[in-house]
Design a protein around this motif. Sequence first.
Motif, PDB file in Angstrom:
ATOM      1  N   UNK A 174       0.988  -1.304   0.092  1.00 50.81           N
ATOM      2  CA  UNK A 174       0.009   0.196  -0.160  1.00 50.81           C
ATOM      3  C   UNK A 174       0.860   1.062  -0.023  1.00 50.81           C
ATOM      4  N   UNK A 175       0.381   2.287  -0.418  1.00 50.58           N
ATOM      5  CA  UNK A 175       1.056   3.508  -0.431  1.00 50.58           C
ATOM      6  C   UNK A 175       0.853   4.061   0.831  1.00 50.58           C
ATOM      7  N   UNK A 176       1.974   4.731   1.444  1.00 53.80           N
ATOM      8  CA  UNK A 176       1.939   5.672   2.592  1.00 53.80           C
ATOM      9  C   UNK A 176       2.465   7.070   2.281  1.00 53.80           C
ATOM     10  N   UNK A 177       1.556   7.827   2.697  1.00 54.17           N
ATOM     11  CA  UNK A 177       1.787   9.183   2.317  1.00 54.17           C
ATOM     12  C   UNK A 177       1.730  10.108   3.783  1.00 54.17           C
ATOM     13  N   UNK A 178       2.739  11.120   4.168  1.00 59.50           N
ATOM     14  CA  UNK A 178       2.463  11.738   5.151  1.00 59.50           C
ATOM     15  C   UNK A 178       1.321  12.822   4.839  1.00 59.50           C
ATOM     16  N   UNK A 179       0.286  12.940   5.819  1.00 62.51           N
ATOM     17  CA  UNK A 179      -0.590  13.851   5.568  1.00 62.51           C
ATOM     18  C   UNK A 179      -0.364  15.290   5.976  1.00 62.51           C
ATOM     19  N   UNK A 180      -1.087  16.184   5.210  1.00 65.41           N
ATOM     20  CA  UNK A 180      -1.323  17.560   5.576  1.00 65.41           C
ATOM     21  C   UNK A 180      -2.686  17.547   6.117  1.00 65.41           C
ATOM     22  N   UNK A 181      -2.800  18.866   6.832  1.00 65.57           N
ATOM     23  CA  UNK A 181      -4.005  18.874   7.870  1.00 65.57           C
ATOM     24  C   UNK A 181      -5.495  18.617   7.167  1.00 65.57           C
ATOM     25  N   UNK A 182      -5.626  19.017   5.678  1.00 65.14           N
ATOM     26  CA  UNK A 182      -6.802  18.456   5.058  1.00 65.14           C
ATOM     27  C   UNK A 182      -6.575  17.771   3.819  1.00 65.14           C
ATOM     28  N   UNK A 183      -7.296  16.758   3.693  1.00 60.29           N
ATOM     29  CA  UNK A 183      -7.160  15.795   2.495  1.00 60.29           C
ATOM     30  C   UNK A 183      -8.264  16.145   1.560  1.00 60.29           C
ATOM     31  N   UNK A 184      -8.307  16.101   0.438  1.00 64.94           N
ATOM     32  CA  UNK A 184      -9.427  16.508  -0.502  1.00 64.94           C
ATOM     33  C   UNK A 184      -9.128  15.412  -1.424  1.00 64.94           C
ATOM     34  N   UNK A 185     -10.409  14.593  -1.630  1.00 61.70           N
ATOM     35  CA  UNK A 185     -10.450  13.402  -2.538  1.00 61.70           C
ATOM     36  C   UNK A 185     -11.377  13.399  -3.637  1.00 61.70           C
ATOM     37  N   UNK A 186     -11.141  13.116  -4.734  1.00 62.52           N
ATOM     38  CA  UNK A 186     -12.085  13.062  -5.936  1.00 62.52           C
ATOM     39  C   UNK A 186     -11.991  11.746  -6.573  1.00 62.52           C
ATOM     40  N   UNK A 187     -13.079  11.031  -7.075  1.00 65.02           N
ATOM     41  CA  UNK A 187     -13.117   9.944  -7.957  1.00 65.02           C
ATOM     42  C   UNK A 187     -13.632   9.898  -9.175  1.00 65.02           C
ATOM     43  N   UNK A 188     -13.155   9.801 -10.340  1.00 62.81           N
ATOM     44  CA  UNK A 188     -13.598  10.039 -11.627  1.00 62.81           C
ATOM     45  C   UNK A 188     -13.373   8.550 -12.325  1.00 62.81           C
ATOM     46  N   UNK A 189     -14.515   7.999 -12.969  1.00 62.16           N
ATOM     47  CA  UNK A 189     -14.346   6.634 -14.028  1.00 62.16           C
ATOM     48  C   UNK A 189     -14.742   7.300 -15.200  1.00 62.16           C
TER      49      UNK A 189
END
Length: 357
Positions: free
Chosen positions: A73-88
């Motif tokens: 799995x990927x491991x990413x150090x987070x910043x305070x706010x995560x913004x996620x979008x999905x497009x298919x």
Amino acid sequence: MDRHRGPGSEPPAAHPRCEPLGKRPIRFEPRPPRRAGARIGGSRLSERDLIAAFETLLRPRSERVLRWIGDDAAVVRARPLQVTSVDAMVDGVHFRLDHPRVGPADVGHRALAAALSDLAAMAADPGEAYVALGVPPGFGGEAVLALVGAMEALAARTGTTMAGGDLVAAPVLTIAVTVVGWADDERDLVGRDGARPGDVVGVTGPLGASAAGLAVLEGRARGPDALVRAHLRPEPRLAAGRALARAGAGALVDVSDGLATDAHHLAARSGVRIVLDLDALPLAEGVAEVADTLGVPPWALAAGGGEDFELCACLPEAAARKTGLAIVGRVGDGPAALELSSGGRRVDLAGYEHRLA
Ligand SMILES: [Mg+2]
């Protein structure tokens, strides 16, 4: 992300690209076990070869990405706010891979561009992209690498890391892209709900090129190659989104479904009346000629055709003038409504939309 809504809000209109699932039962069946040496799309490249090729092709672009391809799995150090979008995107629904002018690289670029455009519309900093690719028989390893290579080229230009994904066999080419963006403060982000009476409505660039380009691709009109390119290779307006947030934009949306539909989203979520002046819409070169061939006014392509991926913002007029936006409308008091005008008269776009298809 287009389909988020807050508690107590009205359900959004159905996405025009999606068919409702209705009451059909959805069954999940265990997928067949995969062999690392299995051939992809009938080519000489195996899944293992492809994953090795991805490791050569792709680059991490942030010190935040601690683990990615090669781990479970990927491991990413987070910043305070995560913004996620999905497009298919699915072959035969969102693009036609059997068209002689449409290649795997176009499809890969367009899938990532559409997903990143949603981050632009939130004014987020792009971070990582995760891609699930369904590969049909006959779509060989070289085509997969061309598709992923075009994604990586766009990722490089936008500072995005292609941090992981999955590769499966599928009946038709299917690309699901999840993009993750970041922000340090909620005030750095812009939603659809902050348009205020007295604001103007502006767009970041010319409209109608994608719809006109599609008409050229489908042989319904003739026009410059730039229109076809605008349809196949849209650019997400990430820098413009962040600049508009800093300039004080209260509401922001990307023009993915057509300006009229997307501006309606802003009106509905902000509880305001938006009036768009169709004669003020900036047109890409060649759009007027294509519209003439199709027998519709140019604004029908500019306001009714989607996927230009420009941004549409509501903000005070003085701020809009400083950012160089094309001002195309005004925001008034609610109740929520969208009104279109041309030549000083109210216009209904619906009568023209079926002639675009
Ligand atoms: Mg959007």
